[in-house]
Design an enzyme around this catalytic site. Structure first.
Site, PDB file in Angstrom:
ATOM      1  N   LYS A 197      68.287   6.718 100.566  1.00  0.00           N
ATOM      2  CA  LYS A 197      69.221   5.965  99.724  1.00  0.00           C
ATOM      3  C   LYS A 197      69.607   4.628 100.336  1.00  0.00           C
ATOM      4  CE  LYS A 197      70.540   9.909  97.105  1.00  0.00           C
ATOM      5  NZ  LYS A 197      69.856  10.983  97.842  1.00  0.00           N
TER       6      LYS A 197
HETATM    7  C1  LIG Z   1      69.184  11.902  97.212  1.00  0.00           C
HETATM    8  C2  LIG Z   1      68.158  12.654  97.969  1.00  0.00           C
HETATM    9  C3  LIG Z   1      67.126  13.333  97.321  1.00  0.00           C
HETATM   10  C4  LIG Z   1      67.010  13.381  95.826  1.00  0.00           C
HETATM   11  O1  LIG Z   1      66.700  12.131  95.274  1.00  0.00           O
HETATM   12  P1  LIG Z   1      66.916  11.901  93.716  1.00  0.00           P
HETATM   13  O2  LIG Z   1      66.690  10.449  93.522  1.00  0.00           O
HETATM   14  O3  LIG Z   1      68.332  12.295  93.431  1.00  0.00           O
HETATM   15  O4  LIG Z   1      65.928  12.752  93.008  1.00  0.00           O
HETATM   16  C5  LIG Z   1      66.173  13.962  98.099  1.00  0.00           C
HETATM   17  N1  LIG Z   1      66.274  13.973  99.442  1.00  0.00           N
HETATM   18  C6  LIG Z   1      67.259  13.348 100.088  1.00  0.00           C
HETATM   19  C7  LIG Z   1      67.307  13.431 101.564  1.00  0.00           C
HETATM   20  C8  LIG Z   1      68.231  12.662  99.380  1.00  0.00           C
HETATM   21  O5  LIG Z   1      69.207  12.026 100.045  1.00  0.00           O
END
Ligand SMILES: *Cc1c(COP(=O)(O)O)cnc(C)c1O
Length: 468
Positions: free
Chosen positions: A112
């Site tokens: 993110k």
């Molecule tokens: C947010 C996240 C996900 C999921 O991603 P999405 O975009 O919500 O499908 C998977 N793995 C990690 C480590 C995350 O932080």
């Protein structure tokens, strides 16, 4: 670029307005009015660029005319200077035609950061132009919150209120949020699940007067800019592996469907992506949909991969709208029915079209542990409990002579308990976080009720005005 809502009853907005707005006022999600398409020679011209320049070139069709290439390039260069790998999203080969793309080299060790480090300065840029401020309210199952807080902590124009489900994030995740004690940051530990947190945030946004008074904005993956900022790493991986002359497939550990939607968008823009693989944990609503056309909401069960402990994958609505050929009336109907009945009914042909491009599998925690250990023994690669699910999905659906890239979404040190249990190896935190367990924490425990959250947001806004 202008943006339309998936439910067709919200105003058409410019990029800057979509950035600040997040969820559309009709409850829908914003999509670009048209998809920019790159020709093979345009893709080729991106080969060999640094990540920040590539990111700016891929994103500028979405931000122009509000934000031009020069501005975007500057923002991306600064944003990615805090990553601890010069390639930003490096590829590692772990088997024949099987690659891992590491998306966890940012400050909070999860993918993110890649989008949020760009999102925060974009907010500051637009808010400075307008001499305005904004209040970011978000729900997190762990990683969004810390990435948002880390990206916004230095902003003079953003106040951040993050809801996390109390006791359901890992300790590293919680501490990454609660040890940021800048005055513009508020952490709320909600007595409920992630879906409760997400519903509370949606309720705040649905209260239009409150939303306007408080200048609410969202940085979770319902914000279109998050998706836009995740497209470049798919482009970078594909170009590295021979695109546009060669097809590539991707496997993505999926929760809210934001990451994999960015892969879908890259494909829609003309990147030759052959197949997309969804990995879920035991909260397997997406796998049930792809494998049996059954999208029925069940209770969220905590798992080893908390960032994927989700039943309602918000961004699926964007794909749904596209698969309906943008029939926004039908999209609104299906979504309303889904939210009231807990069950999504889609036309059979739509489901078939989805399964032509997407495959999905779900792993229980025990399998996840076994796979972490096997992968470590086989390829000496330490994968966290989220990333390993993507790797297993990629391996399962791999086709001969088409490179498969599994997205690694978190650093193993973010989930040390699972790694130690599976392999006996203790993955160390990177130096900048080594003292995390000794920092002071600050957060408020609140019940899962709308009024308590509104009070907390109100207090945060007063506080920010006071500091301004
Ligand atoms: C947010 C996240 C996900 C999921 O991603 P999405 O975009 O919500 O499908 C998977 N793995 C990690 C480590 C995350 O932080």
């Amino acid at each position: 670029m202008r943006y339309i809502s998936t439910r067709g009853k919200a105003p058409i907005l410019s990029f800057s307005d979509v950035l600040l707005t997040g969820l559309a006022v009709d409850g829908g999600l914003y999509l670009p009015e048209t998809w920019p398409e790159f020709s093979p020679s345009e893709w080729k011209s991106l080969r060999g660029l640094s990540y920040p320049e590539l990111a700016a070139r891929v994103m500028v069709p979405f931000t122009a005319p509000d934000i031009d290439f020069e501005t975007l390039h500057k923002i991306c260069t600064k944003a990615y200077s805090c990553f601890d790998h010069p390639a930003i999203a490096p590829l590692t080969q772990i088997d024949t035609d099987l690659f891992v793309q590491e998306l966890f080299h940012g400050p909070t060790l999860a993918f993110k950061d890649i989008a949020l480090q760009v999102l925060a300065p974009l907010f500051d840029y637009v808010l400075t132009q307008r001499n305005d401020y904004a209040t970011i309210v978000g729900a997190t199952s762990g990683d969004t919150g810390s990435a948002a807080i880390e990206a916004c902590r230095k902003s003079k124009r953003l106040s951040v209120v993050i809801l996390h489900p109390k006791g359901r994030t890992s300790e590293v995740q919680r501490r990454q949020m609660t040890t940021v004690i800048e005055p513009n940051i508020t952490n709320l530990a909600v007595e409920g699940t992630f879906d409760d947190c997400q519903d509370l945030v949606k309720a705040l946004f649905a209260d239009i007067p409150f939303r306007q008074d408080m200048h609410l904005s969202a940085v979770n993956s319902i914000n279109w800019t998050r998706i836009a900022a995740q497209i470049p790493y798919y482009v970078q991986a594909a170009l590295t592996l021979g695109a546009p002359d060669r097809e590539v497939s991707f496997a993505v550990p999926t929760g809210n469907f934001g990451n994999i939607l960015a892969a879908w968008a890259a494909r829609r823009m003309g990147l030759p992506i052959q197949h997309l693989c969804i990995g879920s944990n035991r909260n397997d609503i997406l796998s049930r949909f792809i494998n049996a056309n059954d999208m029925t909401i069940q209770n969220v069960i905590p798992s080893l991969s908390p960032s994927m402990d989700i039943q309602v994958s918000s961004n699926f609505e964007r794909l749904l709208c596209e698969l309906l050929d943008r029939d926004v009336v039908a999209c609104a109907d299906i979504m309303t029915h889904f939210r009231t009945s807990g069950h999504m009914k889609v036309p059979h042909t739509l489901w078939e079209n989805a399964t032509a491009l997407f495959s999905a599998l779900a792993l229980e925690d025990e399998q996840t542990q076994t796979e972490i250990r096997d992968l470590y023994q086989r390829s000496s690669y330490l994968a966290d409990p989220h990333s390993v699910i993507g790797i297993v999905a990629g391996r399962r659906f791999q086709q001969k002579a088409i490179p498969m890239v599994a997205e690694a979404t978190a650093h193993p040190a973010k989930f040390p308990e699972a790694i130690i249990a599976a392999t006996g190896v203790h993955p160390p935190l990177p130096p900048h976080m080594a003292d995390l367990f000794h920092r002071q924490e600050r957060y408020h425990v609140v019940p899962a009720c709308e009024d308590s959250i509104k009070d907390a947001v109100h207090t945060a806004v007063q506080h920010q005005k006071h500091h301004h």
